[in-house]
Write a protein that holds these residues in place. Structure first.
Motif, PDB file in Angstrom:
ATOM      1  N   LEU A  31      36.455  53.417  15.981  1.00 48.12           N
ATOM      2  CA  LEU A  31      35.669  54.538  15.466  1.00 48.12           C
ATOM      3  C   LEU A  31      34.567  54.995  16.418  1.00 48.12           C
ATOM      4  O   LEU A  31      33.891  55.982  16.156  1.00 48.12           O
ATOM      5  CB  LEU A  31      35.076  54.174  14.103  1.00 48.12           C
ATOM      6  CG  LEU A  31      36.120  53.902  13.015  1.00 48.12           C
ATOM      7  CD1 LEU A  31      35.449  53.490  11.720  1.00 48.12           C
ATOM      8  CD2 LEU A  31      37.029  55.092  12.799  1.00 48.12           C
TER       9      LEU A  31
ATOM     10  N   ASP B  60      34.766  61.846  20.181  1.00 47.75           N
ATOM     11  CA  ASP B  60      35.317  62.646  19.089  1.00 47.75           C
ATOM     12  C   ASP B  60      34.532  63.947  18.971  1.00 47.75           C
ATOM     13  O   ASP B  60      33.549  64.030  18.248  1.00 47.75           O
ATOM     14  CB  ASP B  60      35.229  61.824  17.797  1.00 47.75           C
ATOM     15  CG  ASP B  60      35.651  62.586  16.564  1.00 47.75           C
ATOM     16  OD1 ASP B  60      36.267  63.657  16.686  1.00 47.75           O
ATOM     17  OD2 ASP B  60      35.355  62.104  15.452  1.00 47.75           O
TER      18      ASP B  60
ATOM     19  N   HIS C 241      33.109  65.486  15.625  1.00 46.19           N
ATOM     20  CA  HIS C 241      33.173  64.434  14.594  1.00 46.19           C
ATOM     21  C   HIS C 241      34.292  64.698  13.588  1.00 46.19           C
ATOM     22  O   HIS C 241      34.106  64.579  12.380  1.00 46.19           O
ATOM     23  CB  HIS C 241      31.815  64.288  13.889  1.00 46.19           C
ATOM     24  CG  HIS C 241      30.697  64.020  14.837  1.00 46.19           C
ATOM     25  ND1 HIS C 241      30.545  62.822  15.499  1.00 46.19           N
ATOM     26  CD2 HIS C 241      29.693  64.821  15.277  1.00 46.19           C
ATOM     27  CE1 HIS C 241      29.489  62.884  16.287  1.00 46.19           C
ATOM     28  NE2 HIS C 241      28.954  64.079  16.185  1.00 46.19           N
TER      29      HIS C 241
ATOM     30  N   GLN D 284      37.081  62.962  13.459  1.00 45.44           N
ATOM     31  CA  GLN D 284      37.772  61.702  13.186  1.00 45.44           C
ATOM     32  C   GLN D 284      39.273  61.953  13.010  1.00 45.44           C
ATOM     33  O   GLN D 284      39.840  61.730  11.944  1.00 45.44           O
ATOM     34  CB  GLN D 284      37.173  60.997  11.969  1.00 45.44           C
ATOM     35  CG  GLN D 284      35.733  60.592  12.224  1.00 45.44           C
ATOM     36  CD  GLN D 284      35.084  59.931  11.045  1.00 45.44           C
ATOM     37  OE1 GLN D 284      35.203  60.387   9.912  1.00 45.44           O
ATOM     38  NE2 GLN D 284      34.384  58.848  11.302  1.00 45.44           N
TER      39      GLN D 284
ATOM     40  N   ARG E 171      43.736  57.802  11.847  1.00 42.91           N
ATOM     41  CA  ARG E 171      43.662  56.823  10.774  1.00 42.91           C
ATOM     42  C   ARG E 171      44.613  55.700  11.135  1.00 42.91           C
ATOM     43  O   ARG E 171      45.406  55.813  12.069  1.00 42.91           O
ATOM     44  CB  ARG E 171      43.967  57.422   9.403  1.00 42.91           C
ATOM     45  CG  ARG E 171      45.385  57.882   9.169  1.00 42.91           C
ATOM     46  CD  ARG E 171      45.515  58.508   7.754  1.00 42.91           C
ATOM     47  NE  ARG E 171      46.856  58.937   7.470  1.00 42.91           N
ATOM     48  CZ  ARG E 171      47.755  58.215   6.790  1.00 42.91           C
ATOM     49  NH1 ARG E 171      47.440  57.012   6.349  1.00 42.91           N
ATOM     50  NH2 ARG E 171      48.966  58.692   6.561  1.00 42.91           N
TER      51      ARG E 171
ATOM     52  N   ALA F 166      40.833  55.907  20.378  1.00 46.05           N
ATOM     53  CA  ALA F 166      40.624  54.987  19.262  1.00 46.05           C
ATOM     54  C   ALA F 166      41.582  53.803  19.371  1.00 46.05           C
ATOM     55  O   ALA F 166      41.188  52.646  19.174  1.00 46.05           O
ATOM     56  CB  ALA F 166      40.804  55.717  17.934  1.00 46.05           C
TER      57      ALA F 166
END
Length: 188
Positions: free
Chosen positions: A34, A38, A41, A43, A46, A116
């Motif tokens: 995490l 990025d 933000h 994200q 997953r 990630a």
């Protein structure tokens, strides 16, 4: 372990055995993920964890996908797909969640998801956990995506195999940086 040690010495460890990373180690693995760069933000990633009997279910999903491939499909190819997830006590499926955005293109989001995944590998190495990044054609199969529950704009970018190294990891080769780094503009 110092950060530079992990960055300069991380290697893939393909031969993995029990035990899988502990809950505390996993917290560090995903915490490192995490911290990936990025933009905005968003994200755009997953993760799915697959372990225990779920690895056999994943193997069956991969075997089904192998059977659906075009061209000649051999029993050996199907068996390899079926047994793949059993090569480690924990498989982390890294999923890129790509979305339309006026300022941050999907290419940058995909790179963030890759960072990630790399963060997990670095955190694994720093904790003495063996890890290897695998993909292959089946990672990009629509059958696999559906079976893993991926949604619109999502794609598998990595199967990270994690566990205890079966033997001492190899030492990272030293690389001649001059083969990869140059000054711009070059000499006239």
């Amino acid at each position: 372990m110092q950060a530079l040690d992990a960055l300069l010495n991380r290697v893939s460890v393909p031969r993995l055995v029990e035990p899988a990373p502990t809950a505390e180690q996993r917290e560090a693995l995903f915490g490192a993920a995490l911290r990936a760069p990025d933009h905005g933000h968003l994200q755009p990633y997953r993760f799915l964890t697959v372990e225990g009997a779920a690895r056999e279910q994943m193997g069956e999903l991969l075997a089904e996908a192998a059977q659906l491939q075009e061209g000649e499909v051999t029993e050996a190819m199907i068996d390899k797909a079926r047994n793949g997830p059993l090569r480690a006590p924990l498989v982390v499926v890294v999923i890129a969640k790509l979305q339309e955005h006026v300022k941050y293109p999907k290419a940058e989001q995909l790179l963030a998801a890759g960072c990630a995944a790399h963060g997990i590998l670095l955190a694994a190495y720093a904790q003495g956990i063996g890890a290897v990044w695998r993909t292959g054609d089946l990672a990009y199969s629509q059958h696999v995506a559906k079976g893993l529950g991926l949604g619109e704009g999502e794609e598998v970018i990595a199967f990270l195999y994690l566990g205890t190294p079966q033997k001492e990891p190899r030492v990272a080769e030293k690389v001649d940086l001059s083969e990869f780094v140059s000054v711009w503009p070059g000499k006239a």
